[in-house]
Scaffold this motif. Structure first.
Motif, PDB file in Angstrom:
ATOM      1  N   LEU A  23       0.821  -1.210   0.000  1.00  0.00           N
ATOM      2  CA  LEU A  23       0.000   0.000   0.000  1.00  0.00           C
ATOM      3  C   LEU A  23       0.854   1.258   0.000  1.00  0.00           C
ATOM      4  O   LEU A  23       0.548   2.236  -0.672  1.00  0.00           O
ATOM      5  N   ILE A  24       1.912   1.246   0.761  1.00  0.00           N
ATOM      6  CA  ILE A  24       2.798   2.414   0.809  1.00  0.00           C
ATOM      7  C   ILE A  24       3.476   2.626  -0.530  1.00  0.00           C
ATOM      8  O   ILE A  24       3.520   3.719  -1.072  1.00  0.00           O
ATOM      9  N   ILE A  25       3.976   1.544  -1.114  1.00  0.00           N
ATOM     10  CA  ILE A  25       4.670   1.655  -2.401  1.00  0.00           C
ATOM     11  C   ILE A  25       3.678   2.012  -3.508  1.00  0.00           C
ATOM     12  O   ILE A  25       3.891   2.909  -4.303  1.00  0.00           O
ATOM     13  N   GLY A  26       2.529   1.319  -3.571  1.00  0.00           N
ATOM     14  CA  GLY A  26       1.538   1.542  -4.628  1.00  0.00           C
ATOM     15  C   GLY A  26       0.817   2.862  -4.475  1.00  0.00           C
ATOM     16  O   GLY A  26       0.544   3.558  -5.441  1.00  0.00           O
ATOM     17  N   GLY A  27       0.459   3.238  -3.284  1.00  0.00           N
ATOM     18  CA  GLY A  27      -0.301   4.461  -3.064  1.00  0.00           C
ATOM     19  C   GLY A  27       0.585   5.655  -2.864  1.00  0.00           C
ATOM     20  O   GLY A  27       0.142   6.797  -2.873  1.00  0.00           O
ATOM     21  N   GLY A  28       1.812   5.444  -2.667  1.00  0.00           N
ATOM     22  CA  GLY A  28       2.740   6.539  -2.452  1.00  0.00           C
ATOM     23  C   GLY A  28       2.807   6.900  -0.983  1.00  0.00           C
ATOM     24  O   GLY A  28       1.826   6.841  -0.262  1.00  0.00           O
ATOM     25  N   ALA A  29       3.943   7.223  -0.557  1.00  0.00           N
ATOM     26  CA  ALA A  29       4.137   7.656   0.819  1.00  0.00           C
ATOM     27  C   ALA A  29       4.431   9.150   0.776  1.00  0.00           C
ATOM     28  O   ALA A  29       5.143   9.624  -0.105  1.00  0.00           O
ATOM     29  N   TYR A  30       3.876   9.875   1.691  1.00  0.00           N
ATOM     30  CA  TYR A  30       4.042  11.320   1.679  1.00  0.00           C
ATOM     31  C   TYR A  30       4.601  11.790   3.002  1.00  0.00           C
ATOM     32  O   TYR A  30       4.150  11.363   4.063  1.00  0.00           O
ATOM     33  N   ALA A  31       5.512  12.692   2.903  1.00  0.00           N
ATOM     34  CA  ALA A  31       6.025  13.374   4.084  1.00  0.00           C
ATOM     35  C   ALA A  31       5.748  14.851   3.875  1.00  0.00           C
ATOM     36  O   ALA A  31       5.726  15.327   2.745  1.00  0.00           O
ATOM     37  N   TYR A  32       5.514  15.571   4.921  1.00  0.00           N
ATOM     38  CA  TYR A  32       5.198  16.993   4.754  1.00  0.00           C
ATOM     39  C   TYR A  32       5.619  17.777   5.969  1.00  0.00           C
ATOM     40  O   TYR A  32       5.857  17.229   7.040  1.00  0.00           O
TER      41      TYR A  32
END
Length: 153
Positions: A23-32
């Protein structure tokens, strides 16, 4: 050639960890980072505030020397309230030999606010339409339709 069958047994924790990883790889991980912001928004108001449709009503059967009370209503299909100031009239008839000059009506002060979306809203002020009794034959006005064309400011 021999074929070997490989079998993997995964535990619940392993499956959960793999699912989370996909899920993290496919959906993208975001930092902000958080920050402050500023901005504006603007749009012009309407160029026109709409228009009102005025209607005059008076009893039929006017005869030379008689008068009829005139009442008014307004339709405001717009989205804002509109003001009717003074109502002015132009008289016309369905027979060109029936002279509009034989009919008189004065301007009617109204100063009525007509709410948005109104139909047949009663307008303040009443007029009086008079049919002159002249020394000229007015037979051309028998059964003629008298029309009041209205304007307001």
């Amino acid at each position: 050639m021999s074929t070997k069958k490989l079998t993997f047994k995964l535990g619940r924790k392993t499956v959960a960890a793999l699912t989370a990883g996909f899920l993290i790889i496919g959906g993208g991980a975001y930092a902000y980072w958080t920050t402050t912001s500023q901005g504006t928004g603007a749009a012009p108001n309407a160029a026109s505030n709409g228009s009102i449709v005025l209607t005059a009503s008076f009893a039929p059967g006017l005869t030379p020397g008689a008068s009829a009370a005139v009442s008014y209503t307004a339709d405001n299909p717009g989205t804002s309230s509109l003001q009717v100031g003074t109502i002015s009239h132009v008289v016309s008839t369905s027979n060109p030999l029936c002279l509009p000059a034989d009919f008189t009506i004065t301007n009617v002060p109204s100063n009525t606010t007509v709410p948005a979306g109104s139909d047949d809203f009663p307008i303040a002020g009443a007029g009086t339409l008079s049919f002159a009794d002249t020394s000229v034959n007015q037979d051309a006005c028998k059964s003629a339709i008298v029309t009041l064309t209205l304007t307001a400011n």
